[in-house]
Design a protein around this motif. Structure first.
Motif, PDB file in Angstrom:
ATOM      1  N   MET A 247       0.900  -1.038  -0.117  1.00 28.63           N
ATOM      2  CA  MET A 247      -0.024  -0.085   0.220  1.00 28.63           C
ATOM      3  C   MET A 247       0.835   1.050   0.024  1.00 28.63           C
ATOM      4  O   MET A 247       1.918   1.227   0.581  1.00 28.63           O
ATOM      5  N   ASP A 248       0.587   2.162  -0.830  1.00 29.68           N
ATOM      6  CA  ASP A 248       1.395   3.452  -0.958  1.00 29.68           C
ATOM      7  C   ASP A 248       1.163   4.371   0.328  1.00 29.68           C
ATOM      8  O   ASP A 248       0.257   3.970   1.060  1.00 29.68           O
ATOM      9  N   ASP A 249       1.805   5.640   0.542  1.00 34.66           N
ATOM     10  CA  ASP A 249       1.752   6.508   1.475  1.00 34.66           C
ATOM     11  C   ASP A 249       0.381   7.331   1.625  1.00 34.66           C
ATOM     12  O   ASP A 249      -0.021   7.757   2.554  1.00 34.66           O
ATOM     13  N   GLN A 250      -0.491   6.937   0.393  1.00 34.23           N
ATOM     14  CA  GLN A 250      -1.944   7.716   0.415  1.00 34.23           C
ATOM     15  C   GLN A 250      -2.890   6.577   0.937  1.00 34.23           C
ATOM     16  O   GLN A 250      -4.051   7.017   0.860  1.00 34.23           O
ATOM     17  N   GLY A 251      -2.568   5.430   1.232  1.00 32.62           N
ATOM     18  CA  GLY A 251      -3.183   4.393   1.572  1.00 32.62           C
ATOM     19  C   GLY A 251      -4.032   3.572   0.503  1.00 32.62           C
ATOM     20  O   GLY A 251      -5.325   3.169   0.647  1.00 32.62           O
ATOM     21  N   ASN A 252      -3.493   3.766  -0.717  1.00 32.19           N
ATOM     22  CA  ASN A 252      -4.184   2.952  -2.036  1.00 32.19           C
ATOM     23  C   ASN A 252      -3.182   1.646  -2.373  1.00 32.19           C
ATOM     24  O   ASN A 252      -1.867   1.799  -2.170  1.00 32.19           O
ATOM     25  N   TYR A 253      -3.882   0.760  -2.723  1.00 30.27           N
ATOM     26  CA  TYR A 253      -3.019  -0.394  -3.499  1.00 30.27           C
ATOM     27  C   TYR A 253      -3.174  -0.052  -5.154  1.00 30.27           C
ATOM     28  O   TYR A 253      -4.160   0.448  -5.395  1.00 30.27           O
ATOM     29  N   MET A 254      -2.140  -0.659  -5.826  1.00 32.37           N
ATOM     30  CA  MET A 254      -2.363  -0.585  -7.101  1.00 32.37           C
ATOM     31  C   MET A 254      -3.637  -1.262  -7.662  1.00 32.37           C
ATOM     32  O   MET A 254      -3.848  -2.524  -7.215  1.00 32.37           O
ATOM     33  N   ALA A 255      -4.102  -0.550  -8.637  1.00 32.52           N
ATOM     34  CA  ALA A 255      -5.435  -1.086  -9.227  1.00 32.52           C
ATOM     35  C   ALA A 255      -5.361  -0.907 -10.926  1.00 32.52           C
ATOM     36  O   ALA A 255      -4.228  -0.344 -11.364  1.00 32.52           O
ATOM     37  N   CYS A 256      -6.167  -1.206 -11.373  1.00 30.98           N
ATOM     38  CA  CYS A 256      -6.128  -1.327 -12.991  1.00 30.98           C
ATOM     39  C   CYS A 256      -7.462  -0.661 -13.365  1.00 30.98           C
ATOM     40  O   CYS A 256      -8.442  -0.885 -13.186  1.00 30.98           O
ATOM     41  N   PHE A 257      -7.202  -0.024 -14.613  1.00 28.25           N
ATOM     42  CA  PHE A 257      -8.330   0.661 -15.519  1.00 28.25           C
ATOM     43  C   PHE A 257      -8.282  -0.097 -16.842  1.00 28.25           C
ATOM     44  O   PHE A 257      -7.309   0.073 -17.481  1.00 28.25           O
ATOM     45  N   VAL A 258      -9.375  -0.692 -17.105  1.00 26.77           N
ATOM     46  CA  VAL A 258      -9.506  -1.487 -18.386  1.00 26.77           C
ATOM     47  C   VAL A 258     -10.070  -0.440 -19.602  1.00 26.77           C
ATOM     48  O   VAL A 258     -11.027   0.000 -19.469  1.00 26.77           O
ATOM     49  N   GLU A 259      -9.262  -0.244 -20.455  1.00 25.55           N
ATOM     50  CA  GLU A 259      -9.926   0.590 -21.468  1.00 25.55           C
ATOM     51  C   GLU A 259      -9.595  -0.172 -22.808  1.00 25.55           C
ATOM     52  O   GLU A 259      -8.577  -0.463 -23.351  1.00 25.55           O
ATOM     53  N   GLU A 260     -10.909  -0.214 -23.363  1.00 31.19           N
ATOM     54  CA  GLU A 260     -11.194  -0.861 -24.736  1.00 31.19           C
ATOM     55  C   GLU A 260     -11.039   0.279 -25.986  1.00 31.19           C
ATOM     56  O   GLU A 260     -11.828   1.341 -25.745  1.00 31.19           O
ATOM     57  N   PRO A 261     -10.532   0.035 -26.788  1.00 25.69           N
ATOM     58  CA  PRO A 261     -10.449   0.831 -27.874  1.00 25.69           C
ATOM     59  C   PRO A 261     -11.915   1.468 -28.631  1.00 25.69           C
ATOM     60  O   PRO A 261     -12.924   0.766 -28.517  1.00 25.69           O
ATOM     61  N   VAL A 262     -12.151   2.545 -29.290  1.00 27.25           N
ATOM     62  CA  VAL A 262     -13.434   3.090 -29.646  1.00 27.25           C
ATOM     63  C   VAL A 262     -13.674   2.054 -30.926  1.00 27.25           C
ATOM     64  O   VAL A 262     -12.687   1.848 -31.684  1.00 27.25           O
ATOM     65  N   GLY A 263     -14.773   1.374 -30.914  1.00 21.67           N
ATOM     66  CA  GLY A 263     -15.212   0.602 -32.078  1.00 21.67           C
ATOM     67  C   GLY A 263     -15.450  -0.815 -31.538  1.00 21.67           C
ATOM     68  O   GLY A 263     -15.927  -1.691 -32.424  1.00 21.67           O
ATOM     69  N   GLY A 264     -15.201  -1.234 -30.275  1.00 25.84           N
ATOM     70  CA  GLY A 264     -15.440  -2.663 -29.828  1.00 25.84           C
ATOM     71  C   GLY A 264     -16.838  -2.778 -29.348  1.00 25.84           C
ATOM     72  O   GLY A 264     -17.546  -1.649 -29.580  1.00 25.84           O
ATOM     73  N   ALA A 265     -17.157  -3.918 -28.840  1.00 28.65           N
ATOM     74  CA  ALA A 265     -18.737  -4.177 -28.570  1.00 28.65           C
ATOM     75  C   ALA A 265     -19.019  -3.415 -27.281  1.00 28.65           C
ATOM     76  O   ALA A 265     -20.058  -2.959 -26.908  1.00 28.65           O
ATOM     77  N   HIS A 266     -17.963  -3.031 -26.434  1.00 33.17           N
ATOM     78  CA  HIS A 266     -18.176  -2.432 -25.240  1.00 33.17           C
ATOM     79  C   HIS A 266     -17.811  -0.614 -25.402  1.00 33.17           C
ATOM     80  O   HIS A 266     -18.119   0.060 -24.516  1.00 33.17           O
ATOM     81  N   ASN A 267     -17.343  -0.381 -26.397  1.00 31.58           N
ATOM     82  CA  ASN A 267     -17.278   1.149 -26.668  1.00 31.58           C
ATOM     83  C   ASN A 267     -17.400   1.310 -28.156  1.00 31.58           C
ATOM     84  O   ASN A 267     -16.700   1.554 -28.950  1.00 31.58           O
ATOM     85  N   PRO A 268     -18.688   1.428 -28.512  1.00 32.24           N
ATOM     86  CA  PRO A 268     -19.004   1.394 -29.896  1.00 32.24           C
ATOM     87  C   PRO A 268     -18.802   2.998 -30.546  1.00 32.24           C
ATOM     88  O   PRO A 268     -18.671   4.099 -29.661  1.00 32.24           O
ATOM     89  N   GLU A 269     -18.576   3.004 -31.740  1.00 32.40           N
ATOM     90  CA  GLU A 269     -18.479   4.538 -32.276  1.00 32.40           C
ATOM     91  C   GLU A 269     -19.758   5.113 -32.232  1.00 32.40           C
ATOM     92  O   GLU A 269     -20.866   4.628 -32.268  1.00 32.40           O
ATOM     93  N   HIS A 270     -19.650   6.629 -32.403  1.00 28.99           N
ATOM     94  CA  HIS A 270     -20.956   7.339 -32.518  1.00 28.99           C
ATOM     95  C   HIS A 270     -20.623   8.314 -33.762  1.00 28.99           C
ATOM     96  O   HIS A 270     -19.755   9.007 -33.564  1.00 28.99           O
TER      97      HIS A 270
END
Length: 291
Positions: A247-270
């Motif tokens: 845990m870092d000095d600010q009380g957080n553990y390292m986590a992850c953010f999943v970024e899917e490219p635009v155009g995929g099923a979960h991030n469609p184009e507009h």
């Protein structure tokens, strides 16, 4: 002189036996039987008590052995984890040095100055892989405020409706450039393939980078990069968290953010949207892309 008469033992015995009635004999037999049963039960109870005591000692000994084995396994697991983490710490700097050297060689071969690559949050490497080649970019927006950029986009789209599905304006969606002061600073961005199933990273080679150091007990340590090629986001994140478990000095553990490219099923184009990136002052730093 008459001789003295010998005692008649037979008569005496008959007389004595004659004095013992059948009920007396039955009573004695019953008493003897009761005494025999009592002795037998006493012996049985003693054996059972000794057996139970012995069995309890055996069970207690077995439980102790199981507990001891469990403790030993736990201690062995703990020691193995400590050794693994220690080995990870020892190898981390070597891995980082090797990776940076490789990146520098690639940058030099491509003629890209590595000094300018830090803004892409990948130490020692150039701009990320262009995933949206062929998409319209509003390059004139770079350096403008968000409001000014929105005006430029609408003016251009209104005069080129045929290129934008007959729209006369677009919604400008702005993403802020990441900074260490952001509340989500502790998250590593995992850019995936179009399907969102495998991690590719910003260079499409599976390498994942964290742009800052990780501060624990006042000491800042470089972390990453991590090779997540052919790994799912879950597998990649688990590997990263095992590599940086503190845990870092600010009380957080390292986590992850999943970024899917635009155009995929979960991030469609507009068809009515352009996506741009701004700095903390609200100035556009990456040209908005129509998608």
């Amino acid at each position: 002189m008459t001789a003295p008469r010998k005692p008649n033992n037979t008569a005496t015995m008959v007389k004595e036996n004659a004095g013992t009635t059948p009920s007396d004999r039955t009573r004695r037999t019953r008493i003897a039987l009761i005494l025999s049963i009592f002795c037998f039960l006493s012996l049985y109870t003693m054996d059972e008590s000794e057996f139970r005591s012995s069995n309890q000692e055996s069970l207690s000994s077995s439980e102790n052995r199981r507990q001891l084995i469990s403790d030993n396994v736990w201690e062995a697991d703990l020691q193995a984890r400590q050794l693994r983490l220690k080995g990870s710490d020892l190898n981390k700097k070597q891995r980082l040095q090797i990776e940076r050297k490789r990146m520098l060689e690639e940058d030099l071969a491509a003629g890209e100055p590595s000094a300018n690559s830090n803004k892409w949050n990948a130490k020692g490497r150039g701009p990320p892989t262009d995933r949206y080649n062929g998409k319209h970019r509003f390059e004139d927006c770079v350096g403008l405020t968000i409001q000014a950029c929105q005006g430029k986009i609408n003016a251009y789209v209104a005069s080129h409706k045929e290129d934008f599905h007959n729209h006369t304006s677009l919604n400008l969606s702005v993403r802020k450039l990441r900074e260490e002061t952001d509340t989500s600073y502790y998250k590593v961005v995992l850019t995936t393939n179009l399907e969102g199933t495998l991690v590719e990273g910003i260079y499409a080679d599976g390498m994942i980078y964290y742009p800052w150091g990780w501060q624990v007990a006042g000491e800042v340590t470089e972390v990453g990069p991590w090779d997540c090629a052919a790994k799912t986001p879950e597998e990649c994140c688990e590997m990263i968290q095992l590599d940086v478990p503190e845990m870092d000095d600010q009380g957080n553990y390292m986590a992850c953010f999943v970024e899917e490219p635009v155009g995929g099923a979960h991030n469609p184009e507009h068809e009515d949207r352009a996506i741009g990136v701004s700095d903390n002052l609200g100035k556009i730093v990456r040209a908005p892309i129509y998608h």
